[in-house]
Design an enzyme around this catalytic site. Structure first.
Site, mmCIF file in Angstrom:
data_model
loop_
_atom_site.group_PDB
_atom_site.id
_atom_site.type_symbol
_atom_site.label_atom_id
_atom_site.label_comp_id
_atom_site.label_asym_id
_atom_site.label_seq_id
_atom_site.Cartn_x
_atom_site.Cartn_y
_atom_site.Cartn_z
ATOM 1 N N THR A 45 16.373 89.777 55.884
ATOM 2 C CA THR A 45 15.441 89.604 57.115
ATOM 3 C C THR A 45 15.446 90.832 57.712
ATOM 4 O O THR A 45 14.604 91.042 58.807
ATOM 5 C CB THR A 45 15.993 88.533 57.920
ATOM 6 N N ARG B 192 -14.402 80.471 68.489
ATOM 7 C CA ARG B 192 -14.307 79.354 69.181
ATOM 8 C C ARG B 192 -14.512 79.349 70.515
ATOM 9 O O ARG B 192 -13.752 79.802 71.446
ATOM 10 C CB ARG B 192 -13.293 78.610 68.791
ATOM 11 N N VAL C 239 -21.623 71.941 65.538
ATOM 12 C CA VAL C 239 -22.684 71.042 65.241
ATOM 13 C C VAL C 239 -22.535 70.876 63.909
ATOM 14 O O VAL C 239 -23.449 70.058 62.997
ATOM 15 C CB VAL C 239 -24.323 71.422 65.626
ATOM 16 N N GLU D 286 -15.279 73.056 69.835
ATOM 17 C CA GLU D 286 -15.004 74.031 70.525
ATOM 18 C C GLU D 286 -14.549 73.595 71.954
ATOM 19 O O GLU D 286 -13.989 74.600 72.671
ATOM 20 C CB GLU D 286 -16.321 75.111 70.545
#
Length: 1343
Positions: free
Chosen positions: A271, A925, A1094, A1274
């Site tokens: 790590t 968004r 949409v 959104e």
């Protein structure tokens, strides 16, 4: 070491199957290996162990304890050579649709805990490892297990809800501890309004889930048990191309190897060494693995403390310390308790399982969470070498790396001795990070004081800080000067002065946040002082000390400073309306499982890079600019081309067609305009070869002026991407002359990284004939990719086919950008004549792709004393980056949506995108509304403060009240808005809770609560009719099965699921008959981007149209045989030569906007909503806790409530990230510092509000959309700002109590730094402030 030497055989098991690798390469990690052998459920998302997408379970037998240990790891960090004798379990190994699915996979899918599905296999495996160890986990164990897994789609609530079904008891009742359920009506009024029989609060039925049966899991392979017990163990050596891995069997062998290879690091969990090798290019010729040496895992209890083997993992250390704390008296375990506090939040569970105690200590990272505590606890390091053993203290000299206090090259750390604490010894640990879990600390510290017996006189004092530099820092001199002092306010004041003088932090310090960090230095000291004083007072009560030991009083209002925010698991209610009269066969309106949910959970869902390697496939790596604005003098790829495996280098000269546009070249010809600007690409036989070659491409630059990064610099240089946009109504100047008050100010809103879990990737496959090419890409707009590739290759569009199976998250970041990567990949494929694959790693993706536009706004507001706003003038500037991209559209939408829910008669909105030398920002968004809406709500809050009114009253006074015209002259009815607002007030019990918040604040000085409620008017859709058209293709086959295709991309928003629901209703057949294959430009051409909320609306209309056409054709047959079956009708239609294929088409919503006139009807409809949030902040550290959020959203008639509620929750949490956590940091040279999950924090499970309630507004209609539904992808994003304003409310309460009455504006994001510095007090005043002219900052604000 030569790679031609014979390696040992590497033996391990994967999903119960034996793997024998004869030529294991130490540089190959488990993730790469698994994907190479086609186990692609394990995902590549960050490559640094920070996101959890690649989580698998490793099982190992411990010969000492005779037990098998199961633990979750991140496969991207784990070298395969470390797996000798281990069993690996991947998501494919626990269940599949071909065999049986595991209860975890079932529950996470059926509990709607998956959207895009890219993170889901990692979530599943983290839970699986937890349940292998704890079949009935506690909520705390659940939260810890998932703390290292990131999800960008769901908002976590649904994942947690699914996972809680494994817990022994209901979490909410456990947390309450009162014997009453926290969701009882008197406790939660939210439920009061949900008692109608048409309101449902159940998204899944847990009674349907299969039970967890631990006896059915994969057994640990017996062969590995025999291997582990084999007494004739030998040293294992694996020779790679550049690195040799040696795993000795005994300590003696290890010490001999350390003499032979003194510079070689010991690797246990990889790590620390692994990330350094990846990000910094560190290559160690020899790596030594001590994993099989039992002496390094020994734990010994002594009379004075605990000795822990250096090879023990941090997870094991946590368990060892937990056991000790439970057995020993409290006075002996204070150091252990301090260590445990940090071990709970250090990294994620996977990293804690992998990282070793010794590795953590020896790495000596400046941000180490354990070293400061170990240092103050007088820890001793037990070293061993071939020459013998010795001990050194873990002190300031060791941490500073001084040669006389360090390990010798041939020595290793064998064990760590941590002494018990004494009765009069007190130890504490503090840390502050960007978020509560899985985040590196901004500052941490360990503090210890020892008093002379039965007194408050300091006998010994030790303080160490982390996060202030490259090493842990000691305040040794200050501590020495305080010896002999009594523990009182005089001592404390002296301590502040001494420590601030000694622990200095330069203004240019790496990591920035200098003033914040300086403040934390003394804030932590104050917390320590209070905590110790409190403990001393407790001891006085328990002992008979003389009166002269009376300690200073602590104000009751100060005590909350000692309380830490707990990590809790979220709970709540999700409510939606159902139709009791609806046919049970009709799936519309029901919480249907995501079409790919089960496949997400089993890892069988195929994403772009999961596709099998194509014959002769090449890998592409990109060469990017290191300069922000420069001429390219030369590109020398000769050294790169000489490397093995390198096939070619692709430059602008290789583009046969159009090289982008004049202002936005696909590949630059002679100039770069930002750090990260793509210059050329290397095609090679593998990703490893390609990335090595990138480092060898030599580019000579000549710096150019000006270099612009900030919005203010752009304004100063008149640097813009487009002309100014303007909206105006009423007479603004005249209105300003007739108001009671005017306020003016500025607000900054930071940018945001998309952080989709699946990075940008593409696969281009050239065909043998007719210049055809297949492009597989992760895109929201495949037609745009198709067109760009077509023009770049100079071939007709019909020769290019673009395929999108599914997208691992998009959020706007995969609208325009994939066309760039698809086209460059296609150029490489065209030049080489071979398939080419491009996969950006996380750091590359974040460096190159841009994100949400940072905003700078100036406002002027005129209003009456009653809070009624009469005039507003707002100027907005956004940082667009170096090319236009979507910046002009974003500023237009920002202005159109800026008024939000308020009818203000006199408005002037101006906006302009700035051109800077940063990567081009793009769609995200909300498309401008999250920034613009925050500006409007900040103005409302400022007006309320000036008027001395509650913000909600000012909001109500200025809201739309009746049908009226917006600033762009479109009619708007506020009926749904007002209903959402009132229901949210009611369901959240806003007024009674606000009173409780005020009561809490009056009783607490260092902790403050805040509550805020925010309305929303969100306009859906594109501003042009042509962008709303859509097409679909529906085939009925002769067996009755139906294939549905349409132009939308599956991003996780469940569009394909909704389309199948629609087709099922229209054709009146079960969903089981339906199938959706992929989105392809060959089946549905000329599609629009799946964006603007949409996608389901317009494609649903097209699917509906196609199904109606087909049903109309079948109608005569059905009438002729009404008792027939669907299969009989289809067969009859075929016999009668009736076409069973139909194209459906929707011409689109009418939408228009005339910017010359400043008016139009740009949006087909609105989504209204409201959110109320409550938070608590720690004024001393800037930390905050999200206590509760209630959302009411107008979804009208939801097609799928589970999907829509998931979209609301996911976007809300993403908004919460935007406004409170996520911060992009650029260097003064324009380099992005925050390029991965370590530096850039998105919300985790611990950031979800403790209570999250979502209610879909009942009895609402939307005649514009299919089945009266609404697009909700959104809108929830903006509602995250309710948390921001709750924080602002809490900060305001703190400032008011401190007598700070001047105007105050909190900029976004409301990070711990901003919160802490806004809660100004004596600590912020005592820190030194640097003259900005005297140093170069580590990072610069770009908003």
């Amino acid at each position: 070491m030569p790679s031609h030497l014979q390696s040992n055989e590497l033996v391990f098991f994967v999903n119960g199957k034996k793997i024998t690798e004869k030529n294991a390469d130490p540089e190959v990690n488990l993730l790469s290996y698994l994907r190479k052998i086609r186990l692609t459920g394990t995902k590549y998302a960050c490559g640094g162990g920070g996101c959890g997408a690649c989580t698998v379970m490793v099982s190992k037998y411990d010969p000492i304890s005779k037990k098998i240990r199961h633990y979750a790891v991140t496969a991207c960090l784990l070298p395969i050579c470390s797996l000798h004798g281990a069993a690996v379990t991947t998501v494919e190994g626990i269940g599949s649709t071909r065999t049986r699915i595991h209860p975890i996979q079932e529950r996470i899918a059926k509990g709607h805990g998956t959207q895009c599905g890219f993170c889901t296999p990692g979530m599943v495996m983290s839970l699986y490892a937890l349940l292998r160890n704890h079949p009935e986990p506690s909520p705390q164990q659940l939260t810890e297990a998932l703390g290292g897994n990131l999800c960008r789609c769901t908002g976590y609530r649904s994942i947690l809800e699914s996972s809680k079904t494994f817990c022994a008891e209901s979490n909410c009742c456990q947390m309450k501890g009162t014997g009453k359920c926290c969701l009882d009506q008197e406790e939660n009024p939210t439920l009061l309004s949900h008692q109608k029989n048409d309101i449902c609060t159940q998204l899944f039925t847990k009674e349907e889930f299969q039970p967890l049966d631990p006896t059915q899991e994969l057994i640990f392979p017996p062969e590995l048990l025999r291997m582990a017990d084999d007494l004739n163990k030998e040293t294992l050596t694996f020779y790679g191309e550049r690195v040799t891995w040696i795993s000795p069997a005994t300590l003696k062998e290890l010490l001999e190897l350390k003499v032979k290879y003194p510079e070689s690091p010991l690797v246990v969990g990889n790590t620390s060494v692994g990330p350094a090798m990846k990000s910094k290019g560190h290559v160690h010729p020899v790596l030594l693995s001590p994993a099989r040496i039992s002496e390094l895992s020994m734990v010994t209890n002594t009379n004075d403390g605990l000795t822990i083997g250096a090879g023990c993992s941090l997870a094991q250390v946590k368990q060892i310390l937990t056991d000790e704390v439970s057995k020993l008296p409290e006075k002996k375990t204070r150091t252990y308790q301090a260590l445990l506090k940090h071990l709970r939040s250090l990294a994620g569970q996977q990293i804690r399982n992998m990282a070793s105690l010794g590795g953590h200590i020896i790495s000596r990272h400046g941000y180490s969470d354990l070293n400061p505590i170990l240092a103050v606890g007088n820890t001793t390091l037990n070293l061993v070498s071939k020459e013998g053993r010795r001990q050194i203290p873990l002190n300031e000299n060791f941490l500073a790396g001084l040669a006389n206090a360090d390990l010798k090259p041939e020595e290793i750390l064998e064990s760590v001795h941590i002494p018990h604490s004494d009765k009069w010894e007190f130890v504490a640990a503090f840390r502050q990070a960007q978020c509560q879990q899985n985040a590196l600390p901004d500052v941490n510290c360990g503090m210890r004081v020892l008093f002379k017996e039965d007194s408050d006189t300091i006998a010994d004092l030790s303080i160490f800080y982390g996060g202030l530099g490259s090493a842990t820092v000691s305040a040794q001199k200050s501590c020495q000067q305080l010896l002999g002092r009594r523990w009182n306010a005089l001592m404390l004041d002296e301590a502040y002065r001494l420590i601030l003088d000694e622990v200095s932090l330069p203004g240019s310090a790496p990591g920035g946040m200098v003033e914040f960090k300086r403040t934390l230095i003394v804030s932590f000291l104050f917390k320590f002082y209070l905590g110790v004083l409190q403990e001393l007072k407790k001891m006085v009560k328990m002992t008979s000390l003389p009166n002269n030991h009376r300690y200073p009083d602590i104000s009751e209002k100060f005590l909350s400073a000692l309380e830490e925010f707990p990590v809790t698991i979220s709970r709540g209610v999700q409510a939606f309306q159902v139709d009791p009269t609806q046919s049970p066969n009709d799936p519309v309106g029901r919480p249907i499982l995501h079409q790919s949910g089960i496949k997400h959970a089993t890892g069988e869902a195929i994403f772009c890079d999961d596709m099998p390697v194509v014959d002769k496939e090449l890998f592409l790596a990109l060469v990017t600019s290191t300069k922000a604005h420069a001429k390219i003098i030369s590109i020398d790829a000769s050294e790169a081309l000489e490397l093995p495996g390198v096939v070619d280098v692709i430059t602008a000269e290789d583009i046969p067609g159009t090289n982008g546009t004049e202002d936005d070249r696909l590949l630059p010809v002679d100039e770069v305009l930002c750090v990260g600007h793509i210059i050329c690409a290397v095609a090679a036989e593998s990703d490893v070869y390609a990335k090595r070659a990138v480092e060898k491409v030599k580019i000579i630059y000549e710096d150019q002026e000006p270099v612009i990064f900030t919005i203010e610099d752009a304004i100063r240089h008149n640097s813009y991407l487009s002309c100014e946009k303007k909206l105006e109504q009423g007479n603004v100047e005249e209105a300003f002359e007739n108001v009671d008050q005017i306020i003016e100010g500025e607000i900054h809103v930071g940018g945001q990284e998309h952080f989709y879990m699946e990075t940008q990737r593409a696969l281009a496959i050239p065909k043998v004939e007719d210049q055809e090419m297949e492009i597989y890409v992760s895109s929201q707009d495949p037609s745009h990719v198709q067109k760009t590739v077509s023009s770049t290759l100079n071939v007709p569009i019909n020769r290019i086919t673009c395929h999108v199976k599914r997208v691992g998250g998009g959020f706007g970041g995969k609208v325009s950008k994939p066309a760039v990567y698809g086209a460059i990949t296609a150029v490489a494929a065209n030049k080489t004549g071979r398939p080419v694959r491009l996969v950006l790693d996380r750091r590359e993706d974040m460096l190159m792709t841009g994100g949400r536009h940072p905003l700078f706004a100036k406002y002027k507001v005129g209003f009456m004393n009653n809070g009624r706003i009469k005039a507003m003038d707002v100027q907005c500037y956004i940082n667009g980056g170096y090319t236009l991209d979507d910046s002009e559209l974003v500023i237009e939408y920002l202005l159109l949506k800026l008024e939000n829910a308020y009818k203000i008669n006199n408005l002037r909105f101006l906006g302009r995108p700035c051109k800077t030398n940063l990567p081009s920002n793009t769609a995200f968004r909300g498309f401008g509304f999250p920034q613009g809406g925050l500006v409007m709500e900040s103005c409302i809050t400022a007006v309320a403060a000036k008027c001395g009114l509650p913000p909600e009253k000012v909001r109500e006074k200025n809201m739309y009240k009746r049908i009226d015209k917006t600033i762009y002259k479109q009619a708007y009815s506020p009926d749904k808005l007002l209903r959402c607002w009132n229901e949210c007030l009611d369901q959240s019990s806003y007024h009674s809770r606000k009173a409780k918040v005020e009561e809490f604040n009056s009783k607490n000085y260092w902790k403050k609560k805040g509550i805020a409620i925010v309305p929303m008017k969100f306009s859906v859709g594109f501003g042009a009719t042509s962008y709303h058209q859509a097409a679909a293709l529906v085939h009925i086959y002769t067996d009755g099965s139906v294939l549905v295709t349409h132009g939308g991309s599956e991003l996780g928003q469940g569009i394909h699921t909704k389309m199948i629901q629609i087709a099922s209703r229209e054709l009146k057949i079960p969903m089981s008959y339906m199938h959706f294959c992929e989105t392809s430009t060959a089946t549905v051409p000329n599609t629009i981007a799946t964006a603007a909320s949409v996608g389901a609306d317009v494609n649903g209309k097209a699917v509906q149209n196609a199904c109606q056409i087909l049903l109309k054709r079948l109608d005569p047959i059905i009438k002729k045989n009404p008792e027939g079956t669907w299969e009989e009708w289809v067969e009859a239609a075929f016999e009668q030569r009736i076409s069973l294929s139909a194209t459906g088409y929707f011409r689109g919503y009418k939408a228009n906007m005339d910017w010359e006139k400043g008016e139009g009807d740009p949006f087909p409809y609105y989504v209204d909503g409201a959110a109320c949030s409550e938070v608590e902040i720690d004024c001393l550290t800037g930390a905050h806790k999200n206590i509760r959020t209630d959302i009411v959203m107008d979804a009208s008639c939801s097609i799928n409530p589970a999907i829509d509620i998931g979209q609301i929750e996911g976007s809300f949490i993403q908004g919460l990230g935007l406004y409170t956590l996520e911060e992009l940091k650029y260097s003064p040279e324009g380099l992005l510092h925050s390029k991965g999950p370590d530096e850039y924090k998105i919300p985790t499970v611990s950031d979800v509000p403790e209570e999250l309630n979502v209610s879909l507004l009942a009895s609402s209609q939307n005649p514009m959309a299919i089945y009266s539904s609404k697009g909700l992808g959104e809108s929830g994003m903006f509602l995250g700002c309710s948390v921001f304003f709750a924080i602002s409310d809490a900060v305001t309460a703190a400032r008011k109590e401190r007598g700070l009455m001047e105007d105050f504006m909190l900029n976004s994001p409301a990070t711990p730094e901003r919160i802490r510095m806004a809660c100004a007090d004596r600590f912020t005043e005592m820190i030194p402030i640097d003259d900005a002219e005297t140093f170069k900052p580590w990072c610069i604000p770009i908003a």
